[in-house]
Design an enzyme around this catalytic site. Structure first.
Site, PDB file in Angstrom:
ATOM      1  N   LYS A 167       0.837  -1.200   0.000  1.00 18.89           N
ATOM      2  CA  LYS A 167       0.000   0.000   0.000  1.00 18.89           C
ATOM      3  C   LYS A 167       0.877   1.258   0.000  1.00 18.89           C
ATOM      4  O   LYS A 167       0.603   2.218  -0.701  1.00 18.89           O
ATOM      5  CB  LYS A 167      -0.934   0.050   1.226  1.00 18.89           C
ATOM      6  CG  LYS A 167      -2.031  -0.962   1.260  1.00 18.89           C
ATOM      7  CD  LYS A 167      -3.167  -0.695   0.293  1.00 18.89           C
ATOM      8  CE  LYS A 167      -2.999  -1.373  -1.022  1.00 18.89           C
ATOM      9  NZ  LYS A 167      -3.319  -2.734  -1.210  1.00 18.89           N
ATOM     10  N   HIS A 202      19.606 -11.676   8.492  1.00 31.88           N
ATOM     11  CA  HIS A 202      20.290 -12.428   7.436  1.00 31.88           C
ATOM     12  C   HIS A 202      20.561 -11.553   6.210  1.00 31.88           C
ATOM     13  O   HIS A 202      20.824 -12.070   5.132  1.00 31.88           O
ATOM     14  CB  HIS A 202      19.465 -13.660   7.054  1.00 31.88           C
ATOM     15  CG  HIS A 202      19.264 -14.602   8.202  1.00 31.88           C
ATOM     16  ND1 HIS A 202      20.282 -15.352   8.731  1.00 31.88           N
ATOM     17  CD2 HIS A 202      18.168 -14.863   8.978  1.00 31.88           C
ATOM     18  CE1 HIS A 202      19.819 -16.055   9.756  1.00 31.88           C
ATOM     19  NE2 HIS A 202      18.543 -15.766   9.929  1.00 31.88           N
TER      20      HIS A 202
END
Ligand code: F6R
Length: 609
Positions: free
Chosen positions: A485, A504
C-alpha cells in the site's frame, strides 16, 4: 452497495429517477431498472449493462409519470442479467420492489413460497422479498404496514423500497444497515441510497435509521418504527459539493473504502454463519470433497496474493492441510506439480486479472478442482471456476485495494473454519472464532476511531527515507500488504521481510532515519519480536509497533504504538493490524500530495499478462 432512487411529485418522475441513478454511477453497477406508475398499473423497464442501455428503453417509450423508483444493481444473488435486474414484482404484480443488501433467509422463504404455488422469474433474493411484501399486502393493509410485516419475516441487511399501484402517491422504504436518505422538498417526495442523487433537488435531508420505515409522499415523509409508531424527523443540511458527496464526505475513495471495512466484514459474513455458530458454506462443494482434498494451491496477484498468504497460514494451522501460494504470473512457468485431489483457489477482486485467468485455465486443463474467491459477480474468473464464493465487498473504486483484501481474508477464514467443521478437526475453536467474527466489525471500527494516532505517526516520520515492514507469523503476511500500500499510493521505498530474516541481510539497510513498522499483534511471539526491535534501535532506527491493546513487552520497547483489540485469534488480530497500515499509507500519500485514488502506472483491473 448498489444505487437506489425514488421520486413522487409534479415533475416527470421517470426523468428525475434516471438522473438520480446517473449520479450514483460512480458506485459501480452491472444492471439497472426503473418502475413507474403508468395509469392504474406499474410498468417496469430494466436492462443488464450500463445505464445508457436503460436510457435507450426509456427513450423508446418516453414514459411520463408522477411516481417512480430506480435501481442500479451490483450483482450478489444471481448474475447481472435483464431478469435479475431490479425492480421485481410480487405474485399479483401489485407491488414493485428494489433492494440493496442481502436477505440471508431468502432460500428458506423461496422454498416455502414455491410450495404454495409462487413462481419466480429471477434468481434474486429481492424477488423473494417482493413476494413476501405482496403476500402481506394482499391482506388489505396499507403499504407501510405490509412492509412492516414483511421485514419481520426477512433476515439480513437491506434497504428495501416498495411502490404499489393501489397507493399511487406513496413510496415506502425500510432500512436495516444499508443506507436510505430522504430528501426534504416542498410538494415532492425523494429518496436515495446516497446523498449525491438528492443534491440537485434539495440540500435538506433526513437519514433513515435502522429498523425504521419511511413513507414518502408529496406531503413530506413520515417515519415509523418497527412497531408502527410514529418517529420524529431530524432534518440535516448538506453543504458538500457533488464530488465530495460521491466520496461520502471523504477526501478520497481510498479513505472511504478503508472506513467501509466494518460494514464489509459484516457483509462478508452475511448468510454464512448461523445462530448455532456453525459456518454455512455447504453449497460450495459437497462435504466429501472437503474430506478428499489433500492439498490446496492458492493462486492470485498483488493484494489478493497477500490475502492468500494469510489463507495458507489458516489452512495449515487450523486444518493441517498443506497449502502453497503462487503468484498467478509465475504459476505456469514453474510447471506446477498438481495432485489430482488438490484444490486450486483463485482470489481476485476484479475477476478479470489476465495472469490469474491464464493460471485458472491451466488448472482446468489439468482437471484440478477450482474455487474462486471473487468480488465481481459474473466476472470471468467467477464464471470459469467450478465454484465461487463471493466476497460481497461492493464496488472498489480506489486502485489500491483495501476493503477487498479484508473481505478476501474473511472468506478464507470462513472457508478454513468450515472445513475444520466438516473434518471435525480437534482443538479448532470454531464457535469461539465465530463469536469473534461477529465482534469484528466493532473491533475494526475501534481501530478506525484511532486514526489520529496514525496521522501523528505519518506526520512525524514523513521524511523517513525507508520504511521497513516486519512481523512474525500472520503479522509477517500483513506486513507485506502494508508495504505494498505504501509503495502504491505514497511512492515510498519499502523493505519487507519476516522479522527473523532481517539479520540475514536486510538489517544492513538500517541506520538513523529508517522507520521500522512491526506487526506485533500476536502476544505469543512477543519475546522474539522484542529482540528484533532492539536490533533496529541499536542501529538508529525507530520502531512503530502495531500491537494489541494490553500490556506486553512490545509496548515497553517500541517508540510509537498503533493499537488493535485482541481477539484471541492470531489471524484475526493480524487482519485488524492491516487497518493502521492502510491508513498510514493513505496519510503519507496525502501529506506528500500524491494522486491517491489513481496512482501513477497502475490500473484497477490488470487484463494483460
Ligand atoms: C493492490 C492491488 C493489486 C491487485 C492485483 C490483483 O492494491 O489492487 O495488487 O490486488 O492486481 O487484482 P485482482 O484482485 O482484481 O485480481
Amino acid at each position: 452497495m448498489c444505487g437506489i432512487a425514488g421520486y413522487v411529485g409534479p415533475k416527470n418522475a421517470v426523468e428525475v429517477v434516471f438522473e438520480q441513478l446517473k449520479r450514483l454511477e460512480y458506485r459501480g453497477y452491472d444492471s439497472a431498472g426503473i418502475a413507474y406508475l403508468n395509469g392504474g398499473d406499474i410498468s417496469v423497464l430494466k436492462k443488464a449493462g450500463k445505464l445508457s442501455e436503460l436510457g435507450r428503453l426509456i427513450d423508446e417509450r418516453t414514459p411520463v409519470s408522477s411516481l417512480a423508483i430506480g435501481h442500479s444493481r451490483w450483482a450478489t444473488h444471481g448474475g447481472p442479467t435483464d431478469l435479475n435486474a431490479h425492480p421485481h414484482f410480487d405474485r399479483y404484480e401489485q407491488v414493485s420492489v428494489i433492494h440493496n443488501g442481502i436477505f440471508e433467509n431468502y432460500l428458506e422463504l423461496k422454498e416455502s413460497l414455491t410450495s404454495q404455488g409462487h413462481v419466480f422469474q429471477s434468481e434474486t433474493d429481492t424477488e423473494v422479498a417482493a413476494h413476501v411484501v405482496g403476500e402481506e399486502y394482499s391482506k388489505g393493509v396499507p403499504l407501510e404496514e405490509a412492509v412492516r410485516l414483511a421485514i419481520r419475516r426477512l433476515r439480513g441487511a437491506y434497504a428495501l423500497v416498495v411502490v404499489s399501484k393501489r397507493e399511487p402517491n406513496k413510496i415506502v422504504a425500510a432500512r436495516n444497515a444499508s443506507p436510505i436518505i430522504l430528501g426534504l422538498a416542498e410538494g415532492e417526495g425523494l429518496l436515495a441510497s446516497d446523498i449525491p442523487a438528492l443534491l440537485p433537488h434539495t440540500r435538506q435531508i433526513a437519514v433513515l435509521e435502522d429498523d425504521r420505515i419511511a413513507v414518502v409522499t408529496t406531503e413530506g415523509p413520515r417515519i415509523l418504527d418497527i412497531d408502527g409508531r410514529e418517529c420524529p424527523i431530524e432534518p440535516l443540511t448538506v453543504d458538500w459539493d457533488v464530488e465530495a458527496a460521491e466520496k461520502g464526505g471523504h477526501e478520497h475513495f481510498m479513505h472511504k473504502e478503508i472506513f467501509e471495512q466494518p460494514e464489509v466484514i459484516r457483509q462478508a459474513l452475511l448468510g454464512r454463519i448461523d445462530e448455532h455458530n456453525a459456518i454455512r458454506l455447504e453449497q460450495v462443494f459437497s462435504e466429501h470433497v472437503w474430506t478428499e482434498i489433500d492439498r490446496v494451491n492458492i493462486i492470485a496477484c498483488g493484494t489478493a496474493f497477500h490475502a492468500g498468504l494469510l489463507g495458507k497460514h489458516m489452512f495449515e494451522k487450523l486444518l493441517r492441510l498443506p497449502t502453497d501460494v503462487f503468484y498467478s504470473s509465475e504459476f505456469r512457468y514453474g510447471d506446477p506439480v498438481l495432485s489430482p485431489k488438490s484444490l486450486a483457489i483463485f482470489i481476485s477482486q476484479s475477476g478479470e486479472t489476465a495472469d490469474s485467468l491464464a493460471a485458472l485455465r491451466l488448472c482446468k486443463e489439468r482437471r484440478i478442482r477450482t474455487l474462486g474467491i471473487v468480488n465481481v459477480v459474473g466476472s470471468s474468473i467467477a464464471r470459469e471456476c467450478d465454484r465461487v464464493v463471493y466476497t460481497q465487498a461492493g464496488p472498489e473504486v480506489s486502485v489500491a485495494s483495501t476493503k477487498a483484501y479484508v473481505a478476501q481474508v474473511l472468506v478464507l477464514s470462513l472457508l478454513a473454519l468450515y472445513v475444520a467443521q466438516v473434518r471435525e478437526m480437534p482443538g479448532v475453536r470454531v464457535s469461539q472464532c465465530v463469536d469473534e467474527l461477529r465482534k469484528l466489525p466493532d473491533r475494526a471500527r475501534a481501530v478506525l476511531e484511532d486514526e489520529a494516532s496514525v496521522i501523528r505517526v505519518a506526520e512525524k516520520y514523513l521524511e523517513s527515507h525507508l520504511y521497513f515492514y516486519l512481523g512474525r507469523g500472520a503479522d509477517a503476511f500483513v506486513a507485506l500488504e502494508g508495504a505494498l500500500k505504501m509503495k502504491e499510493v505514497a511512492y515510498v521505498a519499502t523493505q519487507e521481510c519476516p522479522a527473523g530474516e532481517m539479520k540475514h541481510g536486510p538489517l544492513a539497510l538500517v541506520q538513523k532515519g529508517v522507520m521500522a513498522l512491526f506487526g506485533a499483534t500476536d502476544p505469543a511471539i512477543h519475546d522474539k519480536l522484542v529482540s528484533n526491535m532492539r536490533e533496529v534501535q541499536a542501529r538508529g532506527g525507530t520502531i512503530v509497533a502495531i500491537t494489541v491493546d494490553r500490556p506486553t513487552p512490545v509496548r515497553q520497547t517500541a517508540d510509537e504504538l498503533l493499537l488493535v483489540p485482541d481477539t484471541g485469534f492470531d489471524f484475526l488480530n493480524a487482519l485488524l493490524g492491516v487497518i493502521p497500515l492502510q491508513l498510514l499509507a493513505y496519510h503519507v500519500a496525502r501529506l506528500k500530495g500524491c494522486e491517491i485514488d489513481q496512482p501513477r502506472n497502475l490500473a484497477k483491473s490488470v487484463t494483460v499478462e
